[in-house]
Design an enzyme around this catalytic site. Structure first.
Site, PDB file in Angstrom:
ATOM      1  N   TYR A  56      16.290  -0.139   6.779  1.00  0.00           N
ATOM      2  CA  TYR A  56      15.289  -1.178   6.562  1.00  0.00           C
ATOM      3  C   TYR A  56      15.860  -2.521   7.038  1.00  0.00           C
ATOM      4  CZ  TYR A  56      12.856   2.192   3.560  1.00  0.00           C
ATOM      5  OH  TYR A  56      12.209   3.294   3.067  1.00  0.00           O
ATOM      6  N   PRO A 209       1.801   4.782  -1.883  1.00  0.00           N
ATOM      7  CA  PRO A 209       0.587   5.096  -2.652  1.00  0.00           C
ATOM      8  C   PRO A 209      -0.633   4.327  -2.162  1.00  0.00           C
ATOM      9  CG  PRO A 209       2.050   3.666  -3.910  1.00  0.00           C
ATOM     10  CD  PRO A 209       2.820   4.109  -2.704  1.00  0.00           C
ATOM     11  N   LEU A 210      -0.410   3.217  -1.447  1.00  0.00           N
ATOM     12  CA  LEU A 210      -1.522   2.455  -0.865  1.00  0.00           C
ATOM     13  C   LEU A 210      -1.806   2.876   0.566  1.00  0.00           C
ATOM     14  CD1 LEU A 210      -0.800  -1.130  -2.247  1.00  0.00           C
ATOM     15  CD2 LEU A 210      -2.310   0.633  -3.173  1.00  0.00           C
ATOM     16  N   ALA A 211      -1.212   4.005   0.982  1.00  0.00           N
ATOM     17  CA  ALA A 211      -1.473   4.573   2.318  1.00  0.00           C
ATOM     18  C   ALA A 211      -1.185   3.565   3.427  1.00  0.00           C
ATOM     19  CB  ALA A 211      -2.904   5.096   2.412  1.00  0.00           C
TER      20      ALA A 211
END
Length: 345
Positions: A56, A209-211
């Site tokens: 990252y 989870p928010l795609a």
């Protein structure tokens, strides 16, 4: 955030939300002080776990996290990071080999300003490397006290089971967690990954989870082209002109109607849905700003009714991933034509 959940069978308890640090650094938010505020705010609100990776922003994310915890908060946090991806230009600075693992863990420890990593995860499978080679190196790090637990990310169910088999038969430390992609729009892991994790007592800490932002309210059906840097960099997942992504847009439109009727925000619905599955320990949220963090924290207080969950199942059936590109990993058996075709005669 007092609703702590068991991290598999380890005896460790985690908050239902894990702070993901992918957006800290030049890849997302280059303002280090702002990133520190996000981390401290999350910890103050009861988040007990932080997840990052060496790739990252090429280590910058780990450095930011290390700085945030250096003021005496390290013991508050279950700290997870990952290895596998390319670091720099050298072809040797990547992968799942013992050679790379024993070198790279030292770099992550230095960047994180810590003597130990709670969860060290294999960021992606590497079929050409014997998984026993990987588990052997990781087991040694556990015995040396440099890492506490071993995890995987975006592994297929057969690879998850293979890891359990290797640990049992060859005396390695066991993989205790899996980090797969999971959202209302990407439910493929419900078919096998989640049941396999439950069968073997693995913790599950899903990412996205928010795609990737699709469920954050910023995508609309009438958009005619790429709408973000992500769409430009990863068109397969984010370009709304592609048929697979048009299907996601249509689903998001239906979900928007659902949340309006239920009196919820789309963000809360998306995160609460992931947390609803009994196999899930903690969902990874990846805010880039304090405002994004604030919009997500309240999801832990949301309980979805059976009617709402049934409606979600109608919009995106269980086990369905609307766009295969959102699965996070495609094995060589699918991506390499030579593996599924006989040599031409």
């Amino acid at each position: 955030m007092t609703d702590l959940r068991p991290f598999g069978r380890t005896g460790v308890l985690l908050s239902p939300l894990t702070l993901g640090a992918m957006n800290f650094g030049r890849r997302g938010n280059p303002d280090h002080e702002d990133c520190l505020r996000i981390i401290h705010r999350a910890l103050d609100e009861g988040v007990t776990a932080i997840d990052t990776a060496d790739v990252y922003s090429q280590g910058e994310s780990e450095e930011i996290v290390g700085k945030a915890l250096d003021g005496g908060r390290r013991d508050e946090v279950f700290l997870a990071t990952k290895f596998h991806g390319q670091i720099g230009d050298s072809p040797h600075h990547r992968g799942n080999s013992r050679r790379w693992i024993v070198r790279e863990v030292e770099q992550s420890l230095r960047r994180l300003r810590t003597d130990w990593i709670d969860l060290y995860q294999v960021h992606r499978p590497e079929p050409e490397t014997d998984f026993d080679e990987t588990l052997g190196a990781l087991s040694d790090l556990v015995h040396q006290g440099k890492i506490r637990y071993i995890g995987t990310s975006t592994f297929e169910p057969s690879a998850i089971v293979e890891g359990q088999w290797i640990a049992e038969r060859r005396g390695r430390e066991r993989v205790v967690s899996e980090q797969p992609p999971y959202s209302i729009l990407a439910r493929g892991i419900e078919r096998e990954v989640l049941p396999v994790a439950q069968r073997h007592g693995l913790a599950v800490i899903p990412w996205s989870p928010l795609a990737g932002g699709w469920l954050a309210g910023g995508y609309h059906r009438d958009l005619a082209g790429p709408i973000s840097r992500r769409a430009e960099r990863f068109p397969a997942r984010f370009d709304p002109r592609l048929p697979e992504n048009r299907r996601k847009l249509e689903a998001v439109q239906e979900l928007a109607t659902l949340v309006a009727d239920a009196g919820l925000s789309l963000i809360h619905l998306a995160i609460a849905f992931v947390l609803e599955h009994p196999a899930v320990t903690s969902a990874i949220i990846g805010p880039r700003t304090v405002e994004q963090l604030e919009s997500q924290l309240g999801a832990v207080k949301v309980r979805l009714s059976r009617d709402v969950l049934d409606r979600i199942d109608q919009i995106v059936p269980p086990g369905t991933t609307l766009n295969p590109a959102d699965a996070g990993y495609q094995p060589p058996s699918l991506t390499d034509p030579a593996r599924r075709r006989r040599t031409a005669r």
